[in-house]
Scaffold this active site. Structure first.
Site, mmCIF file in Angstrom:
data_model
loop_
_atom_site.group_PDB
_atom_site.id
_atom_site.type_symbol
_atom_site.label_atom_id
_atom_site.label_comp_id
_atom_site.label_asym_id
_atom_site.label_seq_id
_atom_site.Cartn_x
_atom_site.Cartn_y
_atom_site.Cartn_z
ATOM 1 N N GLY A 87 12.920 -9.421 3.257
ATOM 2 C CA GLY A 87 12.647 -8.243 4.070
ATOM 3 C C GLY A 87 11.155 -8.087 4.334
ATOM 4 O O GLY A 87 10.432 -9.075 4.458
ATOM 5 N N LEU A 88 10.704 -6.835 4.397
ATOM 6 C CA LEU A 88 9.302 -6.502 4.683
ATOM 7 C C LEU A 88 8.842 -7.100 6.006
ATOM 8 O O LEU A 88 7.722 -7.592 6.135
ATOM 9 C CB LEU A 88 8.394 -6.976 3.537
ATOM 10 N N CYS A 89 9.733 -7.076 6.995
ATOM 11 C CA CYS A 89 9.368 -7.587 8.325
ATOM 12 C C CYS A 89 9.833 -6.608 9.404
ATOM 13 O O CYS A 89 10.323 -7.017 10.459
ATOM 14 C CB CYS A 89 9.949 -8.977 8.552
ATOM 15 N N GLY A 90 9.686 -5.323 9.107
ATOM 16 C CA GLY A 90 10.032 -4.307 10.092
ATOM 17 C C GLY A 90 11.521 -4.287 10.406
ATOM 18 O O GLY A 90 12.366 -4.447 9.522
ATOM 19 N N PHE A 92 13.136 -6.481 12.113
ATOM 20 C CA PHE A 92 13.534 -7.836 12.504
ATOM 21 C C PHE A 92 15.016 -8.106 12.218
ATOM 22 O O PHE A 92 15.781 -8.484 13.110
ATOM 23 C CB PHE A 92 12.644 -8.851 11.782
#
Length: 297
Positions: A87-90, A92
């Site tokens: 994760g940690l990709c908005g 996406f």
């Protein structure tokens, strides 16, 4: 009002978070450069190969016998959903999952109600999302991104192709994020199977006459070799697009998180200074009050 100790603790925590997000942004930027080079170099080849398949198969008599062109009533569907492992990709991953669900609602609602929609997850986040929603999920290729290579994507493409050729699926579609730039990723849906022939005039974008092709070594051998290669290339392009999009989305998300942490640090330092000033003022008032009481005594 929070105590000075609590504010100092929050400042330390936010400062540590800012350092982490800044480091993650730099890592994502480095990975993005490599991933962007891969997709920009591969995309023209994949597009040209797909165009060749469409034009040649439209005029080739032997192509009509290919099991990958056999259109039939759609009862069983395979969706290849390409997401990321982390994760940690908005938004996406969320956008891809939403795109796949929208496709199911608009095109395959009846099949979904019958339980005839299967998900092939490439990327752990998509697999986890559809497992939670009760779909049948093929997780055999979910870890493709742990060591991304054409051979690993090829295995997933061959499984989908064999499933279609054997009648296990009547349609295969790919849902993924197309890479435009670091800040822009567009959810795309592409039909992988059955193959839709593209007339030469349509492929060229004009009303030119149909071209007559000379085949060497033979029409049958060329089309038989071209179709599977193009299908595998189509899926590999989607995976490369998604890989570049992921790093772009993560870089953008970490950049925004770093900026937000900076703004929060400014607010916390202002609160800290005000709290400290208030504490000093209170101490001075207490000292003055005590001195006046002693003088009065």
């Amino acid at each position: 009002m929070a105590s000075l100790k609590e504010v100092r603790s929050r400042i330390t925590s936010v400062n540590s978070t800012q350092q982490i997000t800044k480091a993650m942004k730099m890592v994502a930027a480095a990975k993005l450069r490599r991933a962007q080079e891969n997709i920009t170099q591969f995309r023209p080849y994949a597009q040209k190969l797909k165009q060749m398949l469409g034009t040649v198969s439209a005029g080739a008599e032997t192509a009509t016998d290919s099991p990958y062109k056999q259109a039939r009533p759609v009862e069983r569907v395979l969706l290849i959903v390409v997401t990321s492992d982390r994760g940690l990709c908005g938004a996406f991953n969320t956008n891809v999952v939403k795109g796949a669900l929208t496709l199911i609602d608009e095109k395959y609602a009846a099949q979904a109600r019958s339980g005839n929609v299967e998900i092939m997850a490439i990327g752990k986040k998509g697999g986890e999302a559809f497992i939670r929603r009760g779909f049948r999920v093929n997780t055999a290729h979910m870890d493709v991104f742990t060591s991304l290579s054409f051979s690993r994507v090829k295995a997933a493409a061959e499984e989908a192709m064999n499933g279609f050729a054997s009648g296990q699926y009547d349609a295969v579609e790919i849902v993924y994020n197309e890479f435009r730039n670091a800040a822009v990723q567009i959810v795309r849906t592409e039909q992988m199977l059955p193959i839709v022939p593209t007339p030469p005039a349509a492929a060229a974008g004009s009303a030119t006459s149909v071209t007559n092709y000379l085949f060497e070594p033979s029409e049958e051998e060329i089309v038989t070799e071209l179709i599977p290669k193009t299908l595998k290339t189509q899926l590999y392009k989607a995976v490369l697009d998604s890989n570049a999009s992921e790093h772009g989305a993560r870089m953008t998300a970490m950049d925004k998180a770093t900026e937000n942490a900076g703004e929060l640090l400014k607010e916390l330092r202002l609160v800290y200074n005000r709290t400290r000033q208030a504490a000093i003022t209170t101490e001075i008032l207490e000292i003055v009050g005590g001195a006046e009481a002693l003088a009065a005594a």
